[in-house]
Design an enzyme around this catalytic site. Structure first.
Site, PDB file in Angstrom:
ATOM      1  N   HIS A 185       0.818  -1.227   0.000  1.00 23.20           N
ATOM      2  CA  HIS A 185       0.000   0.000   0.000  1.00 23.20           C
ATOM      3  C   HIS A 185       0.844   1.266   0.000  1.00 23.20           C
ATOM      4  O   HIS A 185       0.499   2.243  -0.663  1.00 23.20           O
ATOM      5  CB  HIS A 185      -0.975  -0.013   1.192  1.00 23.20           C
ATOM      6  CG  HIS A 185      -2.001  -1.100   1.077  1.00 23.20           C
ATOM      7  ND1 HIS A 185      -2.091  -2.141   1.954  1.00 23.20           N
ATOM      8  CD2 HIS A 185      -2.959  -1.312   0.148  1.00 23.20           C
ATOM      9  CE1 HIS A 185      -3.067  -2.958   1.593  1.00 23.20           C
ATOM     10  NE2 HIS A 185      -3.609  -2.483   0.499  1.00 23.20           N
ATOM     11  N   ASP A 227      -6.158  -0.685  -7.543  1.00 15.63           N
ATOM     12  CA  ASP A 227      -5.725  -1.610  -6.491  1.00 15.63           C
ATOM     13  C   ASP A 227      -6.513  -2.907  -6.676  1.00 15.63           C
ATOM     14  O   ASP A 227      -7.397  -3.230  -5.889  1.00 15.63           O
ATOM     15  CB  ASP A 227      -6.019  -0.954  -5.132  1.00 15.63           C
ATOM     16  CG  ASP A 227      -5.539  -1.813  -3.977  1.00 15.63           C
ATOM     17  OD1 ASP A 227      -4.876  -2.833  -4.213  1.00 15.63           O
ATOM     18  OD2 ASP A 227      -5.858  -1.453  -2.824  1.00 15.63           O
TER      19      ASP A 227
HETATM   20  N1  SPD Z   1      -1.215 -11.233  -6.527  1.00 17.45           N
HETATM   21  C1  SPD Z   1      -2.105 -10.383  -5.849  1.00 17.45           C
HETATM   22  C2  SPD Z   1      -2.222  -9.032  -6.426  1.00 17.45           C
HETATM   23  C3  SPD Z   1      -3.221  -8.270  -5.643  1.00 17.45           C
HETATM   24  C4  SPD Z   1      -3.030  -6.838  -5.695  1.00 17.45           C
HETATM   25  N2  SPD Z   1      -4.029  -6.180  -4.911  1.00 17.45           N
HETATM   26  C5  SPD Z   1      -3.963  -6.424  -3.534  1.00 17.45           C
HETATM   27  C6  SPD Z   1      -4.991  -5.671  -2.791  1.00 17.45           C
HETATM   28  C7  SPD Z   1      -4.421  -5.015  -1.598  1.00 17.45           C
HETATM   29  N3  SPD Z   1      -5.141  -3.834  -1.275  1.00 17.45           N
END
Ligand code: SPD
Length: 283
Positions: A63, A158
């Site tokens: 994050h 995201d």
């Molecule tokens: N391989 C997993 C990729 C996920 C990316 N997003 C994750 C969410 C976290 N907020």
């Protein structure tokens, strides 16, 4: 009686990436299977449809890298859009910037938000009660299609790895729509998968953004629970992209607050493109 501990694995091309622990939640929403496990080292961790999303121990790697390069470098930042982000971690990093007036978080699956608020409260933290955060349970693609031109200062994508549910978030047409709704100097910040375990889609994302936006740049770091561990985040803008943070008054405080991100970490991370990716982008 000892609580039952089991192994939960993400399977990826003949490898598996697992955590052992007690399963706290396992349910099927309208869109996907949601699983939360409590692991001795990583703490509580969220898996969606067999893919690790986040864990209390390593979520800051993800994050902080998605949010701070973009927000700390922009002089103007009022309206922010988060596509996905139902665990609240991206919103939690955004609320550190006082200039932001509105954060639209558009998550398709209300059950992800419910599970995160119940079991992973620390990830969203104060963001869940921040008046600037507006949660919309909606398809991010439709939200972007309906949004006004030149409206958002930053768009964060995201999202999960490409799947039936998220495929469209990796298309040129979606990126073009994001470009349309960004302000002149606005930034699109997206998780851009792994140069190792998701090399093909990683290259696709970088090539698409280079083609559609005037400028883009990629940083590399680690998310320990994701397949192969190495991960990337890409930033794109239709005019200019200066991620040097020179005008951000809050940056010193934000660096103090962060567990992973700081300016020298960021500077190094933007220089970490593996040579095989450099070559693939050149070809
Ligand atoms: N391989 C997993 C990729 C996920 C990316 N997003 C994750 C969410 C976290 N907020």
């Amino acid at each position: 009686m000892k609580e039952i501990e089991i192994w939960i694995d993400e399977y990826h091309k003949g490898s598996r990436f697992g955590l052992n622990g007690k399963v706290l939640l396992k349910k099927n929403s309208k869109y996907q299977e949601i699983l939360i496990i409590e692991n001795e080292y990583y703490g509580k961790a969220l898996m969606l449809d067999g893919c690790w999303m986040t864990s209390l121990r390593d979520e800051k790697y993800y994050h902080e890298c998605l949010v701070h390069p973009a927000l700390s470098s922009l002089d103007q930042k009022s309206n922010i859009l988060i596509i996905g982000g139902g665990d609240g971690g991206t919103a939690r990093e955004c609320i550190k910037y006082s200039q932001i007036t509105k954060i639209d978080l558009v998550e398709i699956d209300k059950e992800v938000i419910k599970a995160s608020k119940t079991f992973l409260q620390e990830i969203g933290g104060k963001a869940w009660n921040d008046k600037r955060l507006a949660i919309h349970i909606e398809d991010g693609v439709k939200w972007v299609e309906k949004a006004k031109d030149n409206f958002y200062d930053v768009i964060f994508i995201d999202c999960s790895d490409p799947s039936e549910l998220s495929n469209f978030l990796f298309t040129d047409s979606f990126y073009k729509e994001c470009k349309r709704i960004l302000t002149k100097n606005g930034i699109l910040a997206t998780q851009s998968e792994s140069p190792e375990s998701f090399k093909k889609i990683h290259i696709h994302i970088l090539k698409s953004l280079k083609k559609i936006f005037k400028v883009s740049d990629t940083m590399y770091s680690f998310v320990p629970i994701y397949p192969s561990g190495i991960w990337s985040w890409t930033f794109a803008s239709k005019e200019k992209l200066d991620l040097s943070n020179k005008n951000c008054k809050e940056v010193a405080q934000i660096e103090k607050d962060c567990e992973i991100w700081n300016l020298s970490f960021q500077n190094a991370a933007f220089k970490m493109m593996p040579n095989k990716i450099v070559k693939a982008l050149d070809s």
